[in-house]
Design an enzyme around this catalytic site. Structure first.
Site, PDB file in Angstrom:
ATOM      1  N   VAL A 117       4.866   0.368 -42.252  1.00 52.93           N
ATOM      2  CA  VAL A 117       5.767  -0.526 -42.999  1.00 52.93           C
ATOM      3  C   VAL A 117       5.501  -1.959 -42.544  1.00 52.93           C
ATOM      4  CG1 VAL A 117       8.164  -1.031 -43.589  1.00 52.93           C
ATOM      5  CG2 VAL A 117       7.463   1.324 -43.134  1.00 52.93           C
ATOM      6  N   HIS A 164       1.081  16.225 -35.708  1.00 51.79           N
ATOM      7  CA  HIS A 164       2.018  17.330 -35.912  1.00 51.79           C
ATOM      8  C   HIS A 164       1.707  18.530 -35.022  1.00 51.79           C
ATOM      9  CE1 HIS A 164       3.274  15.771 -40.176  1.00 51.79           C
ATOM     10  NE2 HIS A 164       3.722  15.022 -39.176  1.00 51.79           N
ATOM     11  N   PRO A 206       4.647   8.306 -45.898  1.00 48.85           N
ATOM     12  CA  PRO A 206       4.393   9.543 -46.646  1.00 48.85           C
ATOM     13  C   PRO A 206       5.487  10.586 -46.416  1.00 48.85           C
ATOM     14  CG  PRO A 206       2.411   8.800 -45.518  1.00 48.85           C
ATOM     15  CD  PRO A 206       3.536   7.963 -44.990  1.00 48.85           C
ATOM     16  N   HIS A 229       5.694   5.321 -38.075  1.00 47.35           N
ATOM     17  CA  HIS A 229       6.621   4.797 -39.077  1.00 47.35           C
ATOM     18  C   HIS A 229       6.755   3.281 -38.980  1.00 47.35           C
ATOM     19  CE1 HIS A 229       8.908   8.679 -40.381  1.00 47.35           C
ATOM     20  NE2 HIS A 229       7.613   8.892 -40.230  1.00 47.35           N
ATOM     21  N   ASP A 258      -2.871  19.723 -28.736  1.00 45.81           N
ATOM     22  CA  ASP A 258      -4.087  20.515 -28.845  1.00 45.81           C
ATOM     23  C   ASP A 258      -4.452  20.658 -30.320  1.00 45.81           C
ATOM     24  OD1 ASP A 258      -2.249  22.362 -29.853  1.00 45.81           O
ATOM     25  OD2 ASP A 258      -2.192  23.540 -28.000  1.00 45.81           O
ATOM     26  N   ASN A 295      13.606   7.853 -41.965  1.00 43.77           N
ATOM     27  CA  ASN A 295      14.044   7.618 -40.589  1.00 43.77           C
ATOM     28  C   ASN A 295      15.473   8.065 -40.300  1.00 43.77           C
ATOM     29  OD1 ASN A 295      11.567   6.308 -40.080  1.00 43.77           O
ATOM     30  ND2 ASN A 295      12.381   4.342 -40.773  1.00 43.77           N
ATOM     31  N   GLU A 333      15.287  -0.789 -41.038  1.00 43.90           N
ATOM     32  CA  GLU A 333      14.560   0.392 -41.513  1.00 43.90           C
ATOM     33  C   GLU A 333      15.089   1.705 -40.944  1.00 43.90           C
ATOM     34  OE1 GLU A 333      10.501  -0.535 -40.472  1.00 43.90           O
ATOM     35  OE2 GLU A 333      10.605  -2.468 -41.532  1.00 43.90           O
ATOM     36  N   SER A 383       9.332  -3.586 -36.413  1.00 47.02           N
ATOM     37  CA  SER A 383      10.444  -3.762 -37.363  1.00 47.02           C
ATOM     38  C   SER A 383      11.357  -2.542 -37.384  1.00 47.02           C
ATOM     39  CB  SER A 383       9.915  -4.053 -38.770  1.00 47.02           C
ATOM     40  OG  SER A 383       9.037  -3.028 -39.211  1.00 47.02           O
ATOM     41  N   ARG A 406       5.893   9.304 -33.474  1.00 52.17           N
ATOM     42  CA  ARG A 406       6.371   9.177 -34.855  1.00 52.17           C
ATOM     43  C   ARG A 406       6.973   7.792 -35.108  1.00 52.17           C
ATOM     44  NH1 ARG A 406      11.295  10.975 -37.738  1.00 52.17           N
ATOM     45  NH2 ARG A 406      10.724  11.514 -39.899  1.00 52.17           N
ATOM     46  N   ASP A 412       4.726  -3.977 -36.069  1.00 47.45           N
ATOM     47  CA  ASP A 412       5.457  -5.185 -35.701  1.00 47.45           C
ATOM     48  C   ASP A 412       6.847  -4.908 -35.134  1.00 47.45           C
ATOM     49  OD1 ASP A 412       6.814  -4.299 -37.937  1.00 47.45           O
ATOM     50  OD2 ASP A 412       6.435  -6.098 -39.147  1.00 47.45           O
TER      51      ASP A 412
END
Length: 317
Positions: free
Chosen positions: A70, A193, A163, A66, A245, A94, A88, A76, A62, A74
């Site tokens: 953005v 997920h 999102p 994320h 899975d 976050n 961020e 960030s 994740r 990189d």
């Protein structure tokens, strides 16, 4: 043989993507001379982290998502806020939820000890995300390397470009398209997920307000996610949250998606066929996920003399 063929395909795909303008200087062998033990160092550290807590595989994955959404992959997202700098980490998507920073710190410390001022935090995060997936049962892929680290971050971009779990399918398709990813990539990458946990505050609206939900599933989730309070209470993303899975897709077909945005992928729309296909064919999902991760990892990297190689992932040099 089938799994080997898929790995070779993903490797070739990664190589072909290196010709694209956005990732022209990325190469899987970028550190083969300057830090030859890099992949082993990252894999060993991630093995330790996932053995300590299986959920960490999902948390690092994740973080990478994320980060990439953005202003590109990189690192960030790893920058701490200071008195004169807003990063961020406290953006809406976050704050109180992004985790695993200390694992990246630990890997960075080991990498610096082996080859200091050489490997970017952005590349460490890309490798760690891949290794976490593999350690909990996912398919491997070849990670193009050579990203450099941003000297800036954008809380406003994080708030606008990641999102939300309440997103509609149309919004999701647009947000992924804005990053050069198509609807199939969206549906495959949403399969992330299949591992991890989510906080009650992110799915409360889904289990109390949505109608396209299995009633028994809603009742089960409400038991640990009251209509008010308990925002931080956790629920598994699918029935096998420590195993990478295709159970996530079987859940969507059964109207048991945890997020509103999850169930949007199987709700009479354009992605129904892809979801049903993945629910019936785990190998198809795993291969498509691996290929889509290469594409996501190629979003707007800093290369050459752009950015820097941070010594400490939490602050600029």
């Amino acid at each position: 043989m089938a799994s080997l063929a898929k790995l070779l395909f993903v490797t070739l795909l990664a190589s072909s993507l290196l010709a694209s303008p956005g990732s022209a200087q990325l190469s899987p062998t970028f550190y083969s001379t300057s830090c030859p033990n890099l992949l082993t160092i990252v894999r060993n550290a991630m093995t330790q982290a996932v053995n300590n807590e299986a959920r960490m595989a999902a948390s690092i994955l994740r973080l990478f998502f994320h980060d990439c959404f953005v202003n590109g992959c990189d690192a960030s997202i790893l920058l701490d806020d200071t008195a004169t700098f807003t990063g961020e980490k406290n953006a809406g998507p976050n704050r109180n939820s992004a985790r695993g920073y200390e694992v990246i710190d630990a890997i960075k410390t080991r990498v610096e000890a082996a080859c200091n001022a050489t490997v970017s935090c952005a590349d460490i995060l890309a490798l760690a995300a891949r290794d976490g997936v593999v350690l909990v049962g996912g398919q491997s892929w070849t990670v193009p390397l050579g990203r450099r680290d941003a000297r800036t971050a954008s809380q406003s971009a994080a708030n606008a470009q990641i999102p939300a779990p309440t997103s509609s399918l149309a919004t999701l398709v647009t947000m992924f398209s804005n990053k050069g990813l198509n609807a199939r990539d969206l549906t495959a990458l949403s399969g992330a997920h299949t591992i991890g946990q989510a906080r009650c505050v992110t799915f409360r609206g889904r289990i109390y307000n949505d109608t396209n939900i299995d009633p028994a599933f809603a009742t089960t989730r409400r038991a640990n996610c009251p209509a008010t309070g308990g925002d931080a209470n956790l629920a598994p993303m699918d029935t096998t949250p420590a195993r990478f899975d295709n159970d996530y897709y079987r859940g969507l077909v059964a109207r048991r998606g945890l997020f509103h945005s999850d169930q949007e992928l199987f709700n009479g729309g354009s992605q129904d066929a892809a979801v049903r296909g993945y629910s019936n064919n785990a190998a198809s999902f795993l291969g498509d996920f691996a290929a889509a991760m290469v594409r996501m990892g190629n979003i707007s990297p800093l290369t050459g003399t752009n950015g820097e190689v941070r010594r400490n992932c939490r602050r600029i040099n």
